[in-house]
Design a protein around this motif. Structure first.
Motif, PDB file in Angstrom:
ATOM      1  N   GLU A 121       0.828  -1.205   0.000  1.00 54.03           N
ATOM      2  CA  GLU A 121       0.000   0.000   0.000  1.00 54.03           C
ATOM      3  C   GLU A 121       0.862   1.255   0.000  1.00 54.03           C
ATOM      4  N   SER A 122       2.099   1.145   0.470  1.00 51.75           N
ATOM      5  CA  SER A 122       3.009   2.294   0.483  1.00 51.75           C
ATOM      6  C   SER A 122       3.635   2.546  -0.881  1.00 51.75           C
ATOM      7  N   ASN A 123       3.220   1.799  -1.909  1.00 50.41           N
ATOM      8  CA  ASN A 123       3.764   1.956  -3.257  1.00 50.41           C
ATOM      9  C   ASN A 123       2.620   2.248  -4.240  1.00 50.41           C
ATOM     10  N   PRO A 124       2.022   3.448  -4.152  1.00 50.63           N
ATOM     11  CA  PRO A 124       0.868   3.750  -5.003  1.00 50.63           C
ATOM     12  C   PRO A 124       1.185   3.747  -6.494  1.00 50.63           C
ATOM     13  N   ARG A 125       2.417   4.040  -6.847  1.00 51.00           N
ATOM     14  CA  ARG A 125       2.782   4.024  -8.271  1.00 51.00           C
ATOM     15  C   ARG A 125       2.666   2.608  -8.834  1.00 51.00           C
ATOM     16  N   ALA A 126       3.148   1.625  -8.074  1.00 50.60           N
ATOM     17  CA  ALA A 126       3.049   0.236  -8.525  1.00 50.60           C
ATOM     18  C   ALA A 126       1.595  -0.209  -8.561  1.00 50.60           C
ATOM     19  N   LEU A 127       0.815   0.169  -7.561  1.00 46.17           N
ATOM     20  CA  LEU A 127      -0.603  -0.191  -7.547  1.00 46.17           C
ATOM     21  C   LEU A 127      -1.298   0.355  -8.787  1.00 46.17           C
ATOM     22  N   ALA A 128      -1.062   1.615  -9.107  1.00 45.54           N
ATOM     23  CA  ALA A 128      -1.676   2.217 -10.299  1.00 45.54           C
ATOM     24  C   ALA A 128      -1.233   1.493 -11.568  1.00 45.54           C
TER      25      ALA A 128
END
Length: 161
Positions: A121-128
């Motif tokens: 969750e601390s990696n929003p760029r990867a999630l997107a």
């Protein structure tokens, strides 16, 4: 070029994985861990890999260097896409999308209809990125990162569409 990894790729995968973690996981891991402990952990992880079942590892190369890799663990159904890393300075250039697409095809050809991964969750760029690649957010999960519980999202992929 994307192809299956071989033992000859081991050091390049380890180095790229190390660089990617150092660039991406500072919010989860201490600077001391990233600097002092992570290299040995990556050595241990990649020296144990066989580059054959139950692992499926793909590498992306230019003419001169490895630009990314992806690894799926196929000893479960659905398989876990355990790693997808691109050289930090090359992110956003399409390598990750090509690796993920190639991994989905390889898993489908191996007989799987779904796959999943977890993203911090601390990696929003990867999630997107994963959502833009057709992943479906299946909700929050607790994951383990170097012995510590971290908050993550489970992202599922339909391999038949």
């Amino acid at each position: 070029m994307i192809r299956p990894a071989t033992s000859a790729d081991r050091t390049a995968i380890r180095d790229l994985h190390l660089a990617s973690w150092r660039d991406s996981y500072g919010a989860e891991l201490s600077a001391d861990y990233l600097r002092d402990t992570l290299p040995a952990a990556m050595d241990e992880k990649w020296s144990a890999r066989t580059f054959g079942a139950p692992e499926l590892t793909l590498v992306a190369y230019t003419d001169t260097e490895m630009t990314g890799f992806a690894c799926a663990l196929t000893d479960r159904d659905p398989p876990l896409i355990d790693n997808l890393h691109v050289r930090p300075e090359l992110r956003g250039g399409g390598t990750g999308g090509k690796l993920l697409a190639a991994m989905k095809v390889a898993l489908r050809e191996a007989g799987f209809v779904r796959a999943y991964l977890t993203v911090l969750e601390s990696n929003p760029r990867a999630l997107a990125f994963y959502l833009a690649q057709g992943g479906v957010d299946e909700g929050p999960v607790d994951d383990i990162m170097v012995g510590h519980v971290v908050k993550a999202r489970r992202i599922g992929f339909d391999l038949c569409s």
